[in-house]
Design an enzyme around this catalytic site. Sequence first.
Site, PDB file in Angstrom:
ATOM      1  CG  ASP A 181      -2.020  -1.066   1.126  1.00 17.75           C
ATOM      2  OD1 ASP A 181      -2.295  -1.575   0.002  1.00 17.75           O
ATOM      3  OD2 ASP A 181      -2.626  -1.250   2.105  1.00 17.75           O
ATOM      4  CB  SER A 191     -17.514 -20.873 -32.302  1.00 19.12           C
ATOM      5  OG  SER A 191     -18.050 -21.688 -31.313  1.00 19.12           O
ATOM      6  CE  LYS A 244     -15.992 -24.282 -23.946  1.00 20.17           C
ATOM      7  NZ  LYS A 244     -16.873 -23.209 -23.674  1.00 20.17           N
TER       8      LYS A 244
HETATM    9  S1  IVH Z   1      -9.164 -22.687 -26.829  1.00 21.34           S
HETATM   10  C1  IVH Z   1     -10.684 -20.913 -31.243  1.00 21.34           C
HETATM   11  N1  IVH Z   1      -9.296 -22.934 -24.270  1.00 21.34           N
HETATM   12  O1  IVH Z   1     -14.486 -21.622 -25.223  1.00 21.34           O
HETATM   13  C2  IVH Z   1     -10.923 -22.191 -30.487  1.00 21.34           C
HETATM   14  N2  IVH Z   1     -11.161 -21.638 -25.538  1.00 21.34           N
HETATM   15  O2  IVH Z   1     -13.515 -21.638 -28.015  1.00 21.34           O
HETATM   16  C3  IVH Z   1      -9.898 -22.211 -29.309  1.00 21.34           C
HETATM   17  N3  IVH Z   1     -12.732 -21.157 -23.623  1.00 21.34           N
HETATM   18  O3  IVH Z   1     -15.378 -18.303 -26.055  1.00 21.34           O
HETATM   19  C4  IVH Z   1     -10.096 -22.043 -28.179  1.00 21.34           C
HETATM   20  N4  IVH Z   1     -11.769 -21.980 -21.756  1.00 21.34           N
HETATM   21  O4  IVH Z   1     -12.991 -18.374 -25.159  1.00 21.34           O
HETATM   22  C5  IVH Z   1      -9.802 -22.610 -25.571  1.00 21.34           C
HETATM   23  N5  IVH Z   1      -8.968 -23.413 -21.974  1.00 21.34           N
HETATM   24  C6  IVH Z   1      -9.763 -22.816 -23.186  1.00 21.34           C
HETATM   25  C7  IVH Z   1     -11.204 -22.244 -23.068  1.00 21.34           C
HETATM   26  C8  IVH Z   1     -11.650 -21.636 -24.070  1.00 21.34           C
HETATM   27  C9  IVH Z   1     -12.814 -21.264 -22.312  1.00 21.34           C
HETATM   28  C10 IVH Z   1     -13.735 -20.541 -24.284  1.00 21.34           C
HETATM   29  C11 IVH Z   1     -13.258 -19.524 -25.646  1.00 21.34           C
HETATM   30  C12 IVH Z   1     -14.401 -19.458 -26.528  1.00 21.34           C
HETATM   31  C13 IVH Z   1     -15.016 -20.741 -26.278  1.00 21.34           C
HETATM   32  C14 IVH Z   1     -14.748 -21.583 -27.651  1.00 21.34           C
END
Ligand code: IVH
Length: 713
Positions: A38, A83, A116
Amino acid sequence: MTPEEALAEMSRLAAEIERHNRLYYEEADPEIADAEYDRLFRTLEELESGFPDLARPNSPTRRVGGAPLKGFVQRAHPVPMLSIDDLFSEGELADFYARLQRGLGRAEVAVTVEPKIDGVAVALHYRDGELEWAVTRGDGAVGDVITENVRTIRRVPLRLAEGAPSLLEVRGEIFLPKETFARLNRARDEAGLPAFKNPRNAAAGTLKLLDSREVARRPLDFLAHGHGLIEGLVAASSDELAGELARLGLPWNGPVWRAGSFEEVLAAVRELDVMRHSLPYETDGAVVKVVDFAAREALGTTARAPRWAAAFKYPPEQQETVLRGITVQVGRTGTLTPVAELDPVLVSGSTVRRATLHNQDEIDRQDVRIGDTVVIEKAGEIIPAVVRVVLEKRPADAVRYDLHEAIGGRCPACGGEVAREAGFVAWKCRNPSCPAKTANRLRQLVGRKALDIEGVGSIVAEKLVERGLVADPLDLFSIEADTLAVLNLGTETEPRVLGAKNAAKIVETAARAREMPLHRWLFGLGFPQVGESAAKELARLHRNLDELADSALLRELRTFATGQRKEDSELLAPYGIASEVGPAVAASVTEFFESDVGAVLRERLRALGVDPQSANYAPLAPVDAGGGSSGAAGRTFVITGTLSAPREDIKERIEAAGGKVSGSVSKKTDYLVAGEGGGSKLEKANSLGVAVIDEAGLAELLSGDIDSAPEEE
Ligand code: IVH
């Protein structure tokens, strides 16, 4: 101190503070005490106020948020934010891995498996190591610029460590940690605000706030899991990239498993399933990604998603627990719903104490008895439900339940008479002024999709009715802020008042709600049969309540009450009406306005000076032969595949022309609008003989060049 000295000192302090942030958040290994931190922070603040021109926009002191924005600016993604394809079973996971093997022509494909994150996708752009933009995913091509809000997230470095590339676009997820989410909802509940359904909604809602000072109060977090455009850094694989980014101070998502065969992928996915509930964020799946960038390139992408990644979705979690009792809830229309009171059990990361039993028929069908061990299921945002009884565990003294008997034939909220309508399973309270009904009607009126009045949560609504301040939902508009402020939300012995601040917010947003458009009022008033889309359709066909009350159209429609729902769309097409407004809705609305209750409502609104107007008024002329009106009117469309515009936009265009868009293909579908790669829906349309058109065909149809619907079979 000379400006040069000040600049050097500010830069040193900023780097020091960022380093401590990293130690604290990244490595959970702080070197200094909070008080010392701080002190550094305050010294930097003082220097910056002494030399305001020299203060860097990316100074750690700026995380607390600046002046509110007027709105969000959009920005295109240099590389589309795609996606990801979902896999719903281990079989589909095996198919995915086999596709990778075939696509690359080798047996061993190195992939990672990681959680995910259930959050909001964001792209962070760093130029020469400084955070320049933060952009939401948006439609994948263009997103909202939310840099000010993202700056408040302590885990997002504002400046990268030495040796940052000239351009670095990191992609990842912003989320509200589970614990913070629980705390936020407790605070919202106490303030009488509606609870957020899940952490993702809460994070998304927070990022949409225009006032970043408000955002700073809700500690969001961030983890990176990918990249977009990069210049000045070479990486051949996600392993290499993750290493580089970690070195630069970016937090990388984990744990990450490495797998070189399907068996290893499966093992990782199963391990993650066991430990995912102890992760700090909500997760419902595992993302599997090819490690090597050249291999990713070779596999390529479809228009929607990369072929080198997929998300395995865990099935909704089920748990066993004991059903201790059954209570009865009284809904807005008086419907009595049996609710299972359970021994608390942890499902999908949250404690479940109650689950819906739907109605008496469901209780009988499942043969649920009090004392039974039951299996409950919770899938994401869905209310927990009892899915079956574990008969082997039924105790000898398990008791059958009969709702009507249990309530002694009286509404549990008001003691009023209950009745069952012919053909319906649910018992309903018949007392029009039942307090439970009134409180729930009030909740409907103030809801987010209705008048969006802040601060009237379920406790506040109940107490307003209980204390006699609201006998009818519209009474809310006449309560003074002073009266509201002293509303006792607690008990007689332990009073707890709403407070002046919350009271002011309610009065303020209620005043604003007077100007809300017709469809929101219609939805909020909660006529039987009138849901959100019917309310919109009614508002499209009528300018205001007076027109609605005198509607010749609705009176005519009501006579169509053939009971043959499937013919509604054909009956309605000549009126340019989508089938949301069929005979049943027409009957409900006209009956309401012809009733005394309807007359009283209109009188009250007049007295309150409320006269909601349609915001989407666009009645169509009847489509007569060659009338030149849109051939979309009254037709049902399904959209599939990749089109040139976001699906929502296309849906809007169809709806504006009087058409209806449905999610799945059936015999009732008139047209399937197919873009590139429409798989199962296309097959189904073909098998049912549904007309398939492309975007050009749709454009023609919407412009009215085609005047006839597809031939009936
Ligand atoms: S990789 C282009 N890794 O899920 C696809 N996506 O991708 C590669 N998401 O809205 C995506 N956790 O933001 C990836 N560990 C992860 C993720 C992840 C969440 C989300 C991402 C997107 C959706 C589809």
